[in-house]
Each structure stands twice: as C-alpha cells, then as structure tokens.
Write a protein that holds these residues in place. Structure first.
Motif, PDB file in Angstrom:
ATOM      1  N   GLU A 199      43.773  44.659  32.077  1.00 30.75           N
ATOM      2  CA  GLU A 199      42.810  43.562  32.007  1.00 30.75           C
ATOM      3  C   GLU A 199      42.945  42.632  33.218  1.00 30.75           C
ATOM      4  O   GLU A 199      41.964  42.074  33.701  1.00 30.75           O
ATOM      5  N   LEU A 200      44.184  42.466  33.691  1.00 36.42           N
ATOM      6  CA  LEU A 200      44.423  41.588  34.836  1.00 36.42           C
ATOM      7  C   LEU A 200      43.639  42.027  36.070  1.00 36.42           C
ATOM      8  O   LEU A 200      43.211  41.207  36.879  1.00 36.42           O
ATOM      9  N   TYR A 201      43.453  43.340  36.202  1.00 31.75           N
ATOM     10  CA  TYR A 201      42.757  43.848  37.377  1.00 31.75           C
ATOM     11  C   TYR A 201      41.303  43.383  37.421  1.00 31.75           C
ATOM     12  O   TYR A 201      40.681  43.366  38.484  1.00 31.75           O
ATOM     13  N   LYS A 202      40.744  42.986  36.270  1.00 31.57           N
ATOM     14  CA  LYS A 202      39.383  42.461  36.256  1.00 31.57           C
ATOM     15  C   LYS A 202      39.326  41.090  36.923  1.00 31.57           C
ATOM     16  O   LYS A 202      38.320  40.716  37.526  1.00 31.57           O
ATOM     17  N   TYR A 203      40.420  40.325  36.792  1.00 31.33           N
ATOM     18  CA  TYR A 203      40.492  38.997  37.397  1.00 31.33           C
ATOM     19  C   TYR A 203      41.008  39.052  38.836  1.00 31.33           C
ATOM     20  O   TYR A 203      40.596  38.265  39.686  1.00 31.33           O
ATOM     21  N   PHE A 204      41.946  39.966  39.086  1.00 32.57           N
ATOM     22  CA  PHE A 204      42.588  40.047  40.410  1.00 32.57           C
ATOM     23  C   PHE A 204      42.572  41.499  40.894  1.00 32.57           C
ATOM     24  O   PHE A 204      43.625  42.156  40.940  1.00 32.57           O
TER      25      PHE A 204
END
Length: 260
Positions: A199-204
C-alpha cells in the motif's frame, strides 16, 4: 552546509523517536557529525539518548523563542560525533507562544541557521501532531522522512500529512522535499506487514527505503537505558536495519549533488 531532515508522522507510536535516535547514532558511526533536535514535548529523544531533561535549565523551547542560542543548549551523547538539542517540559507551551508571533512558522529554521554549518546532518524529531511545532519542523527541513508502522491503521492520515507538506512547499518553503518513507515494526511472519508495504507504494512509488525496520524487543528496551541500539545491542536485527538505513541515506547525498 548541514542536511536537515525532519522525522514526521502525526500518528503516535510509529517509531519516529526510535528512528531519529538510531539513524542519528549510525550516521555518527559512519563518521558524520550529527545533531538531533528534540521537538517533541514528551522529550523521549532526549531521555532515550541518555540526557536527563529534568535537570536542564533550558532547551529547544528557549532556543526557538530566541531567548538563547541553539548552540548553547546542545548536549553531548555517548557517541563522539552525535549531539542533541534537548526538549524540556517547557516545550509543551510552544504552540501557544507561537500563535501571535510574526513569521511563526520560521522560528526553528531561524534558530538553526547559526549552527547548520557545524553538522553534516541535523535530524528533527517532531511530535505526533500537525500543529505549529511540527509545522516549524517541516519548514526548517530540507527533507522529510516519514516512518510508517506496519499495522492496519498505519496509512490512516498519511494523505493529510502529504497534503500538509505540499502546502508548505507551495506557500512557505518551495525547496523542502520528501526524502521518503521507512517501514517500521515490520514482522515478516505476517501477511499484514507485506500488505502495508504494498500500500505504501501508492503513496511513495519511488521513495521507499529498502531498509525495513523490524519489530524488536531490543529496540524497545534501548531507550530505557539511555542508549541507541548501536550502543545497546549492535548485533541485533534492529541495529543492522538502522545501520543499513543510515548508509542508504548517505548514498542519497550523491543524488543531491549538482551535475557537473
């Protein structure tokens, strides 16, 4: 000129202070001169690195308000090239003190100008809020490092934090950038930790550090002894993770150098 990195997340318990202390310690172990600025009224970074804040007569509060120079409050630590600008209980009143001041968002930035040439890195440990104190921490920084806990609610509010940083960039400090996110309290045995990472990859999409900080009893124990994990248990998994993170951040210095 020193590189100023603010460790920011408005959620509590995500590893901001643990990251500030141990990243600072391992940057120092790599031969860098490092200052940790404890901007959290709880003063956990101060006590966690071995300084008794209750015995201090002045700290970051007085420096930000211009009553003393920042260089005059700096305290040594067990690491030869690591110093701390300590928090004291008075810091809890800073939000109120800043409200009616001119250039209130720049007070920390201005107090650091005199000393930023003395350090390779200045790490600012921000409180778990998005109030005026944290805003000062963001405005004072060149880059923002965001620890994100590997838990279900970890991403809650992350959009608000990124919006705040973008507003600062648009209206106050155009040259502040997001250095990246670092996943903390990671447990490789659980699917949840991997889900949060994805999920973090969606933000960063391009700004997640390869170094992942594991959930670790030794990391949790070290502050009660006033020691970084490098001093407390250098062979632990948590120590190795922060050592790798420090080296990753040093590597990013090359990306910041202007092309010849």
């Amino acid at each position: 000129m020193g590189r100023i990195i603010s460790v920011v997340n408005q959620k509590g318990g995500v590893g901001k202070t643990t990251t500030a202390i141990n990243l600072g310690a391992y940057l120092a172990e790599e031969g860098k001169f490092v200052l940790i600025v404890d901007l959290d009224p709880q003063a956990n970074a101060t006590s966690g690195i071995g300084v008794d804040f209750q015995a201090l007569e002045q700290g970051v509060y007085e420096a930000v308000l211009g009553q003393v120079r920042m260089k005059d409050i700096v305290q040594p630590t067990a690491h030869q090239t690591l110093r701390i600008a300590p928090a004291t209980p008075a810091l809890a009143g800073l939000n109120v003190e800043l409200v009616d001041m001119d250039r209130r968002e720049y007070k920390l930035h201005e107090s650091l100008l005199e000393i930023r040439h003395d350090y390779d890195y200045i790490l600012i440990d921000c409180p778990p809020t998005l109030g005026l104190i944290t805003l000062n921490g963001i405005v004072a920084a060149d880059e923002i490092l965001i620890p994100v806990q590997a838990e279900y609610y970890a991403l809650e509010g992350l959009g608000q934090l990124l919006e705040t940083v973008n507003l600062v960039k648009a209206r106050i400090r155009p040259d502040v950038d997001i250095l990246g996110a670092v996943l903390t309290m990671y447990d490789s045995r659980t699917k949840l930790s991997d889900d949060v990472l994805q999920e973090l990859y969606k933000y960063f999409p391009r700004n997640i550090f390869r170094s992942v900080i594991p959930r670790s009893v030794r990391l949790a124990e070290a502050p009660s002894f006033g020691r970084s994990i490098a001093m407390f248990d250098a062979s632990s998994k948590g120590a190795k993770a922060y050592e790798r993170l420090a080296r990753e951040i040093i590597e990013t210095e090359l990306e910041r150098m202007p092309a010849v």
